[in-house]
Every structure is written in C-alpha cells, then in structure tokens.
Write a protein that holds these residues in place. Structure first.
Motif, short mmCIF file in Angstrom:
data_model
loop_
_atom_site.label_atom_id
_atom_site.label_comp_id
_atom_site.label_asym_id
_atom_site.label_seq_id
_atom_site.Cartn_x
_atom_site.Cartn_y
_atom_site.Cartn_z
N GLY A 1 0.30 -1.33 0.21
CA GLY A 1 -0.09 -0.03 -0.13
C GLY A 1 0.87 1.24 0.36
N ALA A 2 2.13 0.68 -0.40
CA ALA A 2 2.79 1.84 -0.33
C ALA A 2 2.11 3.20 -1.21
N THR A 3 1.79 3.45 -1.54
CA THR A 3 1.18 4.13 -3.23
C THR A 3 0.32 5.08 -2.67
N GLY A 4 -0.75 4.55 -1.75
CA GLY A 4 -1.37 5.63 -0.73
C GLY A 4 -1.33 6.96 0.00
N ALA A 5 -2.49 7.17 0.59
CA ALA A 5 -1.82 8.76 1.03
C ALA A 5 -0.97 8.39 1.95
N THR A 6 -1.47 7.76 2.86
CA THR A 6 -0.39 6.61 4.62
C THR A 6 0.64 6.69 3.95
N ALA B 1 10.69 -6.91 8.18
CA ALA B 1 9.51 -7.25 8.61
C ALA B 1 8.62 -6.07 7.48
N VAL B 2 7.32 -6.90 7.64
CA VAL B 2 6.48 -5.59 7.19
C VAL B 2 5.64 -5.17 7.56
N VAL B 3 5.35 -3.77 6.59
CA VAL B 3 4.15 -3.19 6.67
C VAL B 3 3.14 -3.09 5.96
N SER B 4 1.99 -3.03 6.16
CA SER B 4 0.80 -3.45 5.06
C SER B 4 0.18 -2.30 5.68
N SER B 5 -0.45 -0.98 4.54
CA SER B 5 -1.33 0.12 4.69
C SER B 5 -1.83 -0.35 3.20
N LEU B 6 -2.23 -1.17 3.41
CA LEU B 6 -3.57 -1.46 1.55
C LEU B 6 -4.41 -0.71 2.58
N GLY B 7 -5.38 -0.19 1.43
CA GLY B 7 -6.73 0.23 1.10
C GLY B 7 -7.21 -0.25 0.47
N THR B 8 -9.12 0.54 0.36
CA THR B 8 -9.59 -0.09 -0.68
C THR B 8 -11.05 1.15 -0.67
N ALA B 9 -11.15 1.03 -1.54
CA ALA B 9 -12.00 2.02 -2.13
C ALA B 9 -14.09 1.75 -1.06
N MET B 10 -14.37 3.27 -1.45
CA MET B 10 -16.24 2.88 -0.99
C MET B 10 -16.46 1.84 -1.40
N THR C 1 -5.54 -0.89 9.90
CA THR C 1 -6.95 -1.30 9.53
C THR C 1 -8.37 0.07 10.25
N GLY C 2 -8.57 -0.03 10.63
CA GLY C 2 -9.37 1.74 10.80
C GLY C 2 -10.10 1.51 12.13
N LEU C 3 -10.41 2.93 12.30
CA LEU C 3 -11.57 2.39 13.33
C LEU C 3 -13.08 1.92 12.82
N GLY C 4 -13.82 1.08 13.62
CA GLY C 4 -14.92 0.03 13.18
C GLY C 4 -14.64 -1.25 12.89
N ALA C 5 -13.17 -1.52 12.79
CA ALA C 5 -13.05 -3.17 12.75
C ALA C 5 -12.67 -3.82 14.13
N GLY C 6 -13.30 -4.90 14.05
CA GLY C 6 -13.50 -5.26 15.42
C GLY C 6 -14.39 -4.70 16.82
N ASP C 7 -13.46 -4.39 18.07
CA ASP C 7 -14.15 -4.40 18.59
C ASP C 7 -14.18 -2.90 19.07
N SER C 8 -13.38 -2.24 17.75
CA SER C 8 -14.03 -0.59 17.24
C SER C 8 -14.72 -0.39 16.99
N ARG C 9 -16.18 -1.37 16.84
CA ARG C 9 -17.17 -0.10 16.04
C ARG C 9 -17.83 0.28 17.41
N GLY C 10 -18.73 0.72 16.79
CA GLY C 10 -19.97 1.89 18.07
C GLY C 10 -18.61 3.05 18.76
N ILE D 1 -2.06 -4.76 15.46
CA ILE D 1 -2.75 -3.78 14.36
C ILE D 1 -3.64 -2.62 14.89
N VAL D 2 -2.99 -1.22 13.94
CA VAL D 2 -3.25 0.01 14.09
C VAL D 2 -4.52 0.21 13.56
N ARG D 3 -5.19 1.16 14.63
CA ARG D 3 -6.78 1.03 14.18
C ARG D 3 -6.85 2.62 14.48
N PRO D 4 -6.47 3.76 13.27
CA PRO D 4 -6.39 5.28 12.87
C PRO D 4 -7.82 5.10 13.73
#
Length: 209
Positions: A7-12, A65-74, A106-115, A153-156
């Motif tokens: 995900g190296a070409t994404g904004a983050t 080591a590996v960093v994954s910042s993969l994203g996908t469109a709505m 991943t992001g806010l809303g994944a797993g137990d961060s939902r809600g 797992i980092v959830r911004p």
C-alpha cells in the motif's frame, strides 16, 4: 532494518515509506505500477499484486518486517475481498520465510472498535458506505490474529491531511471513545515506531489525537 511496505502508493503509505527511510530503514515497496511510485525516492520498487504469493515472495526477500497500509475504495453494494485475500497471502509467505514482524493498519470500526466513531460514522457512513469494506477489514484482522506472527494491528481514527502534531493517544480500552481524528503523518510516525518496539505486540491500539 529492511522492511516491505504494502500500500506504499496510498496517501498514508507514501508517508510511511518516507518516514521509514528518514529513520534509516531500507524500504521495499510492492506496487502495481512503478510509474505511479516514481516519487518514492530511496525505496526499492517491486512490481506486482499484493494478493499474489509469488509477487510477495519476490518482494519480501531479505526483509526483516512488513508494514501493510493497504486500502480500498468505498463499496456500498459490491463485495470486498482484496484486503483479506492479500493479508492471507502475506501471512502465508511470512510464515514460510520465517519473517515474524507485521504492522498492519486497519481502521476505526474494525473488530471491537465498532461503535466508537461517533454518530455520523457509526450510524451513517459505516453502515451505508463502508459496510462491505469493514466486513473485509474484520476478515483481514482475523487472518492476522490467527497467525503465528508478531503482529500489531493499528486502528487510526478518521484520517486527515493536517500537519503532524507529534502527540498520539493509543488506547485499547475504548470506554468513553466516541469519534476523533488523526493526521496521516502521525499515523505514519506511530507505525514506523512499532518496528523497533514490542509495546503493542499482539495488540490492536486505536490511535487518535
């Protein structure tokens, strides 16, 4: 340390690559098109699809080591599988190559961060526009958690493009958390920090200002 960034070409992802290079790491970026990654000066570019185990194996050679910042469109209506497919492939390659350290956004809303995103995010944006994406983020997180890797797992919170503040709040106790924002630059700083610390090993911090 030599790291592979997905995900190296994404904004983050671009900020992660630049921050890692500035910190003295060697960076390999797996990209779909080298032409779209010409601005990632200093990084070794490997062309390929992050879902392809063969491409991942080529890119990960010699990495620590590996960093994954993969994203996908709505995707309000169409099923999303890219994140989980790529992550399962990555976990398999890392385990076969005995590379253990993985930091994944991943992001806010994944797993137990939902809600915990506030009214607009929880009641409107996620269920109407992001539901399919977050179902796949959940599968992505499950694939990581069930692995033998040393993962974080980092959830911004909701991302913005403001300058970094240099002050990050990382929490796993989400009681009282109801929305927030954070700069992509601060996320990049936090992610790169995790490469050389085990503070959040096998944990899923939500990060915000």
């Amino acid at each position: 340390m030599k790291i592979l960034v997905l995900g190296a070409t994404g904004a983050t992802g671009r900020l992660i690559v630049r921050k890692a290079l500035a910190e003295g790491h060697d960076v390999v970026a797996l990209v779909r098109s080298k032409a779209k990654a010409e601005d990632l000066a200093g990084a070794e570019l490997v062309e390929g699809d992050a879902r392809d185990p063969a491409a991942l194996t080529r890119a990960i050679a010699g990495c620590d080591a590996v960093v994954s910042s993969l994203g996908t469109a709505m995707s309000p209506f169409r099923e999303v599988t890219m994140l989980s497919t790529a992550t399962r492939a990555l976990v398999g390659v890392m385990e076969r190559q005995n590379i253990r350290r993985l930091v994944c956004i991943t992001g806010l809303g994944a797993g137990d961060s939902r809600g915990h995103g506030g009214f607009f995010f929880d009641r409107l944006l996620l269920p109407l526009m992001l539901r399919k994406v977050y179902e796949d983020k959940d599968r992505q997180e499950d694939a990581i958690r069930s692995s033998a890797l040393d993962w974080t797992i980092v959830r911004p919170m909701v991302l913005n493009d403001k300058p970094a503040r240099g002050r990050i709040k990382a929490v796993t106790d989400l009681s009282g958390v109801h929305g927030g924002t954070i700069a992509r630059a601060d996320v990049a700083d936090f992610v790169v920090q995790q490469l050389t610390t085990d503070t959040w090993m096998r944990r899923s911090p939500l990060i915000t200002w």
